[in-house]
Motif scaffolding. Structure first.
Motif: not given
Length: 486
Positions: A95-105, A456-461, A465-469
């Motif tokens: 089900r997840l695979l089916w949806r991923l084509r139209d919902e990449p995120d 700040p070291s938490y951000l480095l870990r 990249p989306v979550l880091r931003a």
């Protein structure tokens, strides 16, 4: 209905090939099913279906592209979920695979019911793997090749192949086998092999070491710290029948109250004279530190001679705070890192550069801020040529709080920004859940305002990249918030 037949219960590669083919043909989840095993009459991978030409759908919606890729996040999650014992795990991942084509995120939507379900099953699989590492008990026998350790274990999920490499690393110099209802594995000092399922009667029932182990386990039991529900949460009863020490638990629980009362009633033993001499010598070496330093220079000199905890032994030097004497804002971190330990200055390494950039974005001049740490010496452990950071414990934070309090008394800032749990413990003298109290203005005992945020070291870990931003934006917002407290 299209039915894909898989070779065995954890046939991830077979599921992957079948699911990809079904998705490219456009077979909707309601029309797809997966099952394990089957008879020879089934005639191949799919039941009740004709082979479709490449580039066509099973549904009338028209052709779709042959190339269809998914993220590594989904693949890793699917590999975990397929080890779950639930019968519908293959259908959930399709089900997840089916949806991923139209919902990449889609995999980032942690409120989605299918994503939540998959993550929960993956978590249960990880927990089962952890329990296997904790509760496998080997019993030694002698065979033609010498000593051989054998264990019987019943994992909550099919984690034998996932967890077996841990035992190879842990017991490299020992011949051993682990038997489970799902399969077996053996290590002969060179090769890890997997075999068929086993039964409990194929494993030895006890060995000569078992009584020693029970004696050791009983001697470590502290009745005053007994929390039955917590113990059963960490050591579920489903595993007790295969643990030799579990036979002792009911009796130890029953006797806990009486043993605790006896411990309380027993008078304290006299101090060890040798220990008292060592403590007295330690106090002489440490010197009097009950007088507030007159300035920051005297405080820095005192830190270099501090022997309040053992961390000074492995550090290059003590690292005091840095900034103006009349700073309105004090920023407290955890401890010096590798570069700070060598330079003798706080926040000059990678985390310091993240902090500097965030301060600029928040409209705060670093030169106007007094920056320091809860602990003044670098706590680390060597790994080759590197020195890896280790979090200071509560005792080390308490020992160093005198210096931080002295800095606060000398600087008298209007606001104190605490970076992470260790800094918060040092300032507030209590444990803090950073995510729960982050960004809240707190009244401190000296009349200043306090605010908690992440280190700040938490951000480095953060690998994403989306979550880091996102987290960096929240960090800058916390700095802007503390500026309003000034």
């Amino acid at each position: 209905m299209r039915v894909a037949t898989l070779a065995h219960e954890i046939d991830f590669d077979g599921w992957r090939v079948a699911a990809r083919a079904l998705r490219l043909e456009g077979v909707e989840p309601a029309q797809a099913s997966f099952r394990v095993g089957g008879s020879a009459e089934q005639g191949g991978l799919f039941d009740q279906a004709e082979t479709l030409a490449p580039g066509t759908r099973a549904s009338p919606a028209g052709p779709i592209e042959q190339n269809f890729t998914v993220s590594k996040t989904f693949v890793d999650l699917a590999q975990q979920v397929i080890l779950h014992r639930s019968a519908d795990r293959f259908d959930l991942m399709y089900r997840l695979l089916w949806r991923l084509r139209d919902e990449p995120d889609l995999m980032k939507v942690t409120s989605d019911i299918d994503v939540v379900d998959a993550l929960d099953r993956a978590k249960n699989v990880s927990r089962a793997s952890h329990k296997m590492k904790a509760f496998v008990r080997f019993r030694e026998i002698e065979d033609a090749d010498g000593p051989n350790a054998i264990a019987w274990f019943e994992p909550a999920h099919r984690v034998l192949e996932k967890t077996a490499p841990f035992f190879v690393r842990r017991f490299q110099n020992m011949r051993w086998s682990i038997l489970t209802p799902d399969g077996s594995c053996s290590w002969d000092l060179k090769t890890l092999t997997f075999g068929p399922p086993a039964t409990a009667d194929q494993a030895p029932q006890e060995d000569e070491v078992e009584e020693f182990w029970k004696t050791y386990y009983a001697s470590t039991f502290n009745p005053a710290r007994l929390k039955t529900k917590t113990m059963q949460g960490e050591m579920p009863k489903r595993y007790w029948k295969n643990l030799p020490e579990a036979a002792l638990i009911p009796e130890m629980i029953a006797a806990a109250k009486g043993r605790s009362e006896t411990m309380v009633a027993t008078p304290a033993s006299a101090p060890n004279p040798r220990t008292e001499r060592i403590v007295a010598q330690f106090d002489r070496e440490t010197g009097p530190q009950d007088r507030l330093p007159v300035d920051l220079n005297e405080l820095a000199a005192g830190v270099q001679g501090c022997r309040r905890c053992p961390l000074w032994r492995d550090a290059t030097q003590g690292v005091c705070g840095q900034g103006p004497r009349n700073a309105r804002l004090m920023i407290v971190g955890e401890q010096p890192g590798d570069q700070e330990d060598l330079a003798g200055k706080p926040f000059v390494g990678p985390a310091g550069r993240v902090l500097d950039d965030a301060l600029i974005e928040a409209g705060i001049e670093r030169s106007d801020v007094y920056v320091t740490n809860a602990v003044k010496h670098f706590k680390h452990e060597p790994q080759g040529k590197r020195r890896l950071h280790k979090t200071p414990n509560a005792g080390e934070v308490t020992a160093c709080r005198w210096w931080l309090t002295s800095e606060r008394d000398l600087i008298r800032p209007r606001a104190v920004l605490m970076l992470g749990a260790t800094a918060s413990l040092a300032v507030l003298d209590r444990k803090v859940a950073v995510t729960r109290e982050r960004g809240q203005a707190l009244a401190l005992d000296d009349g200043s305002a306090g605010l908690i945020t992440v280190h700040p070291s938490y951000l480095l870990r953060l690998p994403d990249p989306v979550l880091r931003a996102q987290q960096r934006e929240a960090f800058v917002a916390d700095l802007r918030r503390v500026r309003t407290l000034l």
